[in-house]
Design a protein around this motif. Sequence first.
Motif, PDB file in Angstrom:
ATOM      1  N   LEU A   1      58.643  31.856  55.719  1.00 41.32           N
ATOM      2  CA  LEU A   1      59.455  32.727  54.869  1.00 41.32           C
ATOM      3  C   LEU A   1      58.628  33.769  54.134  1.00 41.32           C
ATOM      4  O   LEU A   1      59.105  34.865  53.867  1.00 41.32           O
ATOM      5  N   PHE A   2      57.373  33.417  53.797  1.00 43.02           N
ATOM      6  CA  PHE A   2      56.624  34.236  52.849  1.00 43.02           C
ATOM      7  C   PHE A   2      55.361  34.896  53.397  1.00 43.02           C
ATOM      8  O   PHE A   2      54.835  35.819  52.773  1.00 43.02           O
ATOM      9  N   VAL A   3      54.820  34.405  54.515  1.00 47.97           N
ATOM     10  CA  VAL A   3      53.548  34.959  55.001  1.00 47.97           C
ATOM     11  C   VAL A   3      53.689  35.343  56.469  1.00 47.97           C
ATOM     12  O   VAL A   3      54.573  34.866  57.164  1.00 47.97           O
TER      13      VAL A   3
ATOM     14  N   VAL B   1      59.504  21.638  46.314  1.00 48.76           N
ATOM     15  CA  VAL B   1      59.469  22.518  45.133  1.00 48.76           C
ATOM     16  C   VAL B   1      58.086  23.140  44.976  1.00 48.76           C
ATOM     17  O   VAL B   1      57.949  24.356  44.767  1.00 48.76           O
ATOM     18  N   LEU B   2      57.042  22.315  45.086  1.00 50.54           N
ATOM     19  CA  LEU B   2      55.684  22.836  44.939  1.00 50.54           C
ATOM     20  C   LEU B   2      55.352  23.834  46.040  1.00 50.54           C
ATOM     21  O   LEU B   2      54.685  24.846  45.791  1.00 50.54           O
ATOM     22  N   ASN B   3      55.797  23.558  47.260  1.00 47.22           N
ATOM     23  CA  ASN B   3      55.544  24.491  48.357  1.00 47.22           C
ATOM     24  C   ASN B   3      56.172  25.847  48.084  1.00 47.22           C
ATOM     25  O   ASN B   3      55.525  26.891  48.236  1.00 47.22           O
ATOM     26  N   VAL B   4      57.442  25.849  47.699  1.00 52.50           N
ATOM     27  CA  VAL B   4      58.135  27.115  47.448  1.00 52.50           C
ATOM     28  C   VAL B   4      57.458  27.872  46.313  1.00 52.50           C
ATOM     29  O   VAL B   4      57.167  29.075  46.426  1.00 52.50           O
ATOM     30  N   VAL B   5      57.191  27.179  45.212  1.00 51.89           N
ATOM     31  CA  VAL B   5      56.622  27.845  44.032  1.00 51.89           C
ATOM     32  C   VAL B   5      55.212  28.360  44.319  1.00 51.89           C
ATOM     33  O   VAL B   5      54.881  29.522  44.028  1.00 51.89           O
ATOM     34  N   LEU B   6      54.366  27.512  44.915  1.00 51.53           N
ATOM     35  CA  LEU B   6      52.961  27.893  45.107  1.00 51.53           C
ATOM     36  C   LEU B   6      52.772  28.894  46.241  1.00 51.53           C
ATOM     37  O   LEU B   6      51.937  29.797  46.137  1.00 51.53           O
ATOM     38  N   VAL B   7      53.519  28.747  47.341  1.00 49.09           N
ATOM     39  CA  VAL B   7      53.395  29.721  48.431  1.00 49.09           C
ATOM     40  C   VAL B   7      53.879  31.088  47.960  1.00 49.09           C
ATOM     41  O   VAL B   7      53.263  32.120  48.258  1.00 49.09           O
ATOM     42  N   TYR B   8      54.972  31.103  47.227  1.00 47.10           N
ATOM     43  CA  TYR B   8      55.485  32.373  46.693  1.00 47.10           C
ATOM     44  C   TYR B   8      54.494  32.992  45.712  1.00 47.10           C
ATOM     45  O   TYR B   8      54.312  34.212  45.665  1.00 47.10           O
TER      46      TYR B   8
ATOM     47  N   ILE C   1      50.924  32.189  45.210  1.00 50.71           N
ATOM     48  CA  ILE C   1      49.527  32.451  45.581  1.00 50.71           C
ATOM     49  C   ILE C   1      49.290  32.521  47.088  1.00 50.71           C
ATOM     50  O   ILE C   1      48.145  32.614  47.532  1.00 50.71           O
ATOM     51  N   GLY C   2      50.363  32.471  47.886  1.00 49.27           N
ATOM     52  CA  GLY C   2      50.192  32.623  49.328  1.00 49.27           C
ATOM     53  C   GLY C   2      49.953  31.308  50.047  1.00 49.27           C
ATOM     54  O   GLY C   2      50.310  30.245  49.564  1.00 49.27           O
ATOM     55  N   TRP C   3      49.309  31.398  51.211  1.00 49.91           N
ATOM     56  CA  TRP C   3      49.253  30.234  52.096  1.00 49.91           C
ATOM     57  C   TRP C   3      48.379  29.104  51.555  1.00 49.91           C
ATOM     58  O   TRP C   3      48.569  27.947  51.919  1.00 49.91           O
ATOM     59  N   PHE C   4      47.428  29.390  50.661  1.00 53.11           N
ATOM     60  CA  PHE C   4      46.672  28.313  50.024  1.00 53.11           C
ATOM     61  C   PHE C   4      47.603  27.432  49.195  1.00 53.11           C
ATOM     62  O   PHE C   4      47.337  26.239  49.012  1.00 53.11           O
ATOM     63  N   GLY C   5      48.688  28.013  48.707  1.00 51.04           N
ATOM     64  CA  GLY C   5      49.645  27.242  47.928  1.00 51.04           C
ATOM     65  C   GLY C   5      50.267  26.115  48.719  1.00 51.04           C
ATOM     66  O   GLY C   5      50.572  25.046  48.169  1.00 51.04           O
TER      67      GLY C   5
END
Length: 481
Positions: free
Chosen positions: A228-230, A361-368, A370-374
């Motif tokens: 979705l994000f990268v 939840v952590l995946n959505v918040v962190l990927v959104y 800080i990117g793929w490291f999230g």
Amino acid sequence: MRLGQTSIIYALSKFVASGIGFFATIYLTRTLGEEIYGFYAITLALVSWLGLVKGVGFGNAIIKRMSEGEEPDAYLAAGTLIKTVLTFVVATGILVFQDQVNDYVGQPVAEFVVLLLIVSIFTGLVNAALKGSHMVHIYAPLSTLREAGRSVAMVALVVVGWELSGMLLGHALGTAVMATIGLWIVRPSFVRPRWQHVVRLFDFAKFSWLGSMRKKTFSEADILILGLFVPAGFAGIYAVAYSLSKFLEIFGSAIQKTLFPEMSKRSAQEEMEMIETLTDDALTFAGFFLVPGVVGAAILGDRLLLVYGSGFDIGHWILVILLVGLTIYTYTKQLLNTLNAIDRPDLAFRANGIFIVANVVLNVVLVYSIGWFGAAIATASSAVIGFVLSLYYCRQFIDVRLPVGEIGRQWIAAVSMGGVVYLARAFGEANLTWVDDYNFAFVVLLVGLGAAIYFVILILISRRIRTTISRNLPSDVPIAG
């Protein structure tokens, strides 16, 4: 057969399957690049999650009811009927919303998603029939052959120029052929199921489905969210890093599957002290390969990922974080295994639920943010949450003491190994500059050197490891000293 030997046999078959997939992936990534492999990984993650919707725990329910020995073919027929209906509903939805599916993946893959879903229901039913018929000894090598057939089909179709379509079609063809062989081995009788068979399957599935979702969440939620994000290229590199980390987790999974029936039997006999001993064994050996894997990835991760092609080395620290998370997650699985064995699936259900919510939840918040490291950080963080919860629930019933001493010795051996490998890498890089494209051979030599050093040091400093190896050798060898 000794439990240790059973774990080793199961793990070896999985290692062979993963090795075959490893070399096939190298060819595919070097030929097609990280972006196309990313499209492939996102598509498979989507199929896997849609497959969970159509299955909702009925695969495990079929295994359970068939293994009880009463009307196994009727339960297989009932499960087939249920999963066929659910698959038809999901497949129809995919075709109706195919534009959205294609936009999400970034390629026109909706028809392949439907094909892979149909193949997955067929394969899942055959696997359940094999396990439920007590043919695990056939299921394990057959899964190795399935990986081989799938890899050969994918590589062959890519060679003729089909690229992403060839990977997806080859995956489906190789899987379907091996599933057909499995069906021929089981040879179930086709009977008409009754309503009571459906009800009994549902009674078991309503508790087991969340465990399946926990596995899917840990292995594929991050890739779905990355989609979705990268860009797809990052998802491809992430998927390769995850597949490498899973290779080292095989032994921990083998221990879990081998110990469950023994722990379940001991629980029925109220031998709680033996369950404590088996849980301690599971925690001691679950990270046997993962601990040195974390250290090795920190030192060699960039060179190891370069084997897949130029540009993959940017996933170096993604690999390290994933291995840390997978190590903790493997300990969590052993504790959840104990909860299920002592007939407390309700607590395992609760722990799985919290783990799933935290992971997503952590995946959505962190990927959104800080990117793929999230994604990697979210996976590792949710593993910690799952471990704390499962340990808390287990301690309500048995005296679980973490084998800190043995795990500490594994880390001592791993860090010592890391120091030698670091020096060997530095020496090699300084003196092999005249050799063209030496990376693959160099990595193989360093990995072999590290493995040898780790095992030698661990055998020297851990009496328990020496004793365990001696007990599980096919003949008496005085290694325990």
